[in-house]
Design an enzyme around this catalytic site. Structure first.
Site, PDB file in Angstrom:
ATOM      1  CE  LYS A 150       3.782  -0.796  -2.755  1.00  0.00           C
ATOM      2  NZ  LYS A 150       2.964   0.078  -3.599  1.00  0.00           N
TER       3      LYS A 150
ATOM      4  NE  ARG B  63       7.669   6.673 -10.590  1.00  0.00           N
ATOM      5  CZ  ARG B  63       6.448   7.152 -10.688  1.00  0.00           C
ATOM      6  NH1 ARG B  63       6.249   8.425 -10.993  1.00  0.00           N
ATOM      7  NH2 ARG B  63       5.396   6.369 -10.495  1.00  0.00           N
TER       8      ARG B  63
HETATM    9  N1  BES Z   1       5.356  -1.659  -7.363  1.00  0.00           N
HETATM   10  C1  BES Z   1       4.437  -0.593  -7.294  1.00  0.00           C
HETATM   11  C2  BES Z   1       3.389  -0.645  -8.397  1.00  0.00           C
HETATM   12  C3  BES Z   1       2.292  -1.659  -8.223  1.00  0.00           C
HETATM   13  C4  BES Z   1       1.283  -1.462  -7.293  1.00  0.00           C
HETATM   14  C5  BES Z   1       2.248  -2.754  -9.022  1.00  0.00           C
HETATM   15  C6  BES Z   1       0.270  -2.387  -7.178  1.00  0.00           C
HETATM   16  C7  BES Z   1       1.225  -3.681  -8.914  1.00  0.00           C
HETATM   17  C8  BES Z   1       0.242  -3.492  -7.976  1.00  0.00           C
HETATM   18  C9  BES Z   1       5.175   0.739  -7.441  1.00  0.00           C
HETATM   19  O1  BES Z   1       6.430   0.789  -6.884  1.00  0.00           O
HETATM   20  C10 BES Z   1       4.350   1.752  -6.727  1.00  0.00           C
HETATM   21  O2  BES Z   1       4.222   1.665  -5.556  1.00  0.00           O
HETATM   22  N2  BES Z   1       3.825   2.714  -7.467  1.00  0.00           N
HETATM   23  C11 BES Z   1       2.995   3.739  -6.922  1.00  0.00           C
HETATM   24  C12 BES Z   1       3.393   5.040  -7.525  1.00  0.00           C
HETATM   25  C13 BES Z   1       2.744   6.230  -6.867  1.00  0.00           C
HETATM   26  C14 BES Z   1       3.304   6.416  -5.484  1.00  0.00           C
HETATM   27  C15 BES Z   1       3.019   7.450  -7.734  1.00  0.00           C
HETATM   28  C16 BES Z   1       1.556   3.387  -7.244  1.00  0.00           C
HETATM   29  O3  BES Z   1       1.284   2.946  -8.360  1.00  0.00           O
HETATM   30  O4  BES Z   1       0.703   3.542  -6.384  1.00  0.00           O
HETATM   31 MN    MN Z   2       6.383   1.309  -4.835  1.00  0.00          MN
END
Ligand code: BES
Ligand code: MN
Ligand code: ZN
Length: 495
Positions: free
Chosen positions: A279, A353
């Site tokens: 990230k 997931r």
């Molecule tokens: N924990 C995150 C989701 C999230 C992001 C929650 C920002 C709250 C604020 C999750 O694990 C994630 O990173 N999801 C990705 C999925 C994508 C790579 C398909 C996302 O939402 O960007």
């Molecule tokens: Mn994630």
């Protein structure tokens, strides 16, 4: 905090603070009229000065009022009588409690008997008072060297709220207190940093919960045990981390042993760096909140035990830390889930997931009547709904509408998104049975589609709480949602 019902005329109630309502444009509530009469029109004078108008959420403290038993009077604005619904009442309470918090009042009496809510009964109102009082008393200071000033209020009483019976009001106060405490427990777990709240820490907390409650038993599965069960998907997430992943299984028994349980399953990523699909740095600290689904499960189990619900409940937490390292899962890696389905991990940041799918397969062994998973799963849920909504997707419309109803009832609302077959093909993979991402569009839906592949045999709903589980900015902190929604749902179920 102690809660009770105290009857008697407001001017004769002894308390450090008595709370009375003023309707919009300065119309006195019945309780305010009584106090006004004995105190030589103290309240009328304030209203005449224009300092206080009775607008919803206004609050003003009067010190040392004469000739009444209480030491302080807190005026709260109740707004328009016809608009006093559940949401307005919650707002009234939280603004009153903010002022109470700042005061040193050890005992507080809510003299709101004449406030009938237009869409809830007095038991709801009573439960809301104790719930709001509990949540107002929470302040995070666990990792500060200077502790917060202790919350001064030790006892709270309410009058005989409109149409309420004493027994019922007392039970409602207890119920609201249990829910408020559970919300605070979820907030505390969420707020703890990732170096303290690790998968092992969550496991300890769940074990401690079982130690405190005879009706709960907790089992923690190690990586070795999960390997034996074939949980290749869950294990792939923690592979790059020095922290061991855990599958935490909490069982609450409130009904006969053979009564099929209700299941709640929480995402417990104690820190989500994204893994090799790292990230960006800005705001990454907030990924300590990526275990808020797990926190809601642990806290809900505690509330269910405290409320002695006459059902069986299984609570599962899939806990792991998502880190990049030489051992970490790489984009393109393929893992085999407990279900036997193979997964191509195209993005290691779509890890929630991956832990949930194995937990959802595992939970099948309990033959649950319904399964609800709770997860901070997608940034797309935040983009869609902001912070007010729990995104809801389900393979069963009855379950979905039950959850929407429960959320409405307790002001922890959910809104449904479609889980249509048309979206499923976005998860096609050339190299495995399924890919772990569905591309840039409809992210909340494709994430739920992924989970749906592992819940085909179950009555299942998914709550994506990425927007609702915590606040960012100056008020940064976990909200404890959707604990009250989950407790409401479980309270309505039968063995
Ligand atoms: N924990 C995150 C989701 C999230 C992001 C929650 C920002 C709250 C604020 C999750 O694990 C994630 O990173 N999801 C990705 C999925 C994508 C790579 C398909 C996302 O939402 O960007
Ligand atoms: Mn994630
Ligand atoms: Zn995550």
């Amino acid at each position: 905090m102690r809660y009770s019902v105290k009857t008697g005329s407001p001017e004769k109630i002894s308390a450090d603070c008595i709370v009375i309502a003023i309707w919009n444009k300065g119309a006195l509530s019945d309780e305010a009229k009584k106090i006004d009469a004995v105190t030589g029109k103290t309240i009328s004078k304030i209203l005449q000065s224009g300092d206080f108008t009775g607008k919803l959420g206004e609050a003003q403290l009067i010190h040392n009022p004469s000739k009444i038993s209480a030491k302080r009077v807190l005026l709260v604005g109740a707004g328009e009588k016809k608009n006093l619904d559940a949401k307005a009442a919650a707002k009234l309470l939280s603004s009153a409690l903010k002022v109470i918090r700042a005061s040193q009042a050890g005992s507080v009496h809510f003299a709101l008997n004449s406030l009938a809510l237009n869409n809830r009964d007095s038991n709801w109102f009573a439960a809301r008072i104790s719930q709001e009082a509990e949540t107002a008393s929470y302040q995070y200071d666990t990792t500060k060297s200077k502790k917060a000033k202790a919350y001064a209020t030790k006892s709270i009483s309410i009058g005989a709220l409109a149409g309420g019976r004493r027994k019922n009001l007392e039970a409602a106060l207890k119920r609201g207190q249990a829910i408020g405490k559970a919300v605070n427990r979820a907030r505390e777990l969420g707020n703890l940093p990732g170096n303290i709240c690790t998968p092992s820490y969550l496991a300890q907390q769940a074990t401690a919960l079982a130690d405190r409650n005879r009706s709960i038993s907790t089992q923690v599965l190690s990586e070795k045990q999960m390997t034996r069960l074939g949980m290749g998907s869950l294990l792939s997430v923690g592979h790059g981390s020095a922290e061991e992943s855990k599958l935490i299984v909490m069982r609450y028994k409130g009904a006969k042993v053979d009564s099929k349980p209700y299941a709640i399953v929480g995402k417990g990523i104690t820190f989500d760096t994204g893994g090799i699909s790292l990230k960006p740095g800005a705001g990454m600290d907030e990924m300590k909140f990526d275990m808020c689904g797990a926190a809601s499960v642990v806290a809900t189990m505690g509330a269910v035990a405290e409320l002695k619900l006459p059902i069986n409940v299984v609570g599962i937490v899939a806990a792991a830390e998502n880190m990049p390292s030489d051992r970490a899962t790489k984009p393109g890696d393929i893992v085999t889930s407990m279900s036997g389905k193979t997964i191509e991990i195209l993005n290691t940041d779509a890890e929630g997931r991956l832990v949930l799918c194995d937990a959802l397969t595992y939970v099948e062994k309990f033959k649950p009547r319904s399964v609800i998973d709770i997860a901070t799963l997608t940034g797309a849920a935040v983009a869609t709904f902001g912070s007010h909504v729990n995104a809801l997707l389900s393979n069963n419309d009855n379950l979905a509408s039950a959850l929407i109803d429960c959320g409405e009832e307790v002001l922890d609302r959910a809104w449904q998104l479609p889980l249509w077959d048309e979206y499923q093909s976005l998860l096609n993979s050339n190299f495995a049975d399924i890919a772990n991402i569905g591309g840039p569009r409809a992210g909340t839906i494709t994430a739920a589609c992924f989970l749906s592949r592992f819940t085909e045999k179950q009555k299942w709903a998914h709550l994506d709480i990425a927007g609702s589980a915590w606040h960012s900015g100056a008020q940064k902190g976990a909200t404890g949602r959707p604990v009250s929604l989950l407790v409401e749902y479980l309270s309505r179920q039968k063995a």
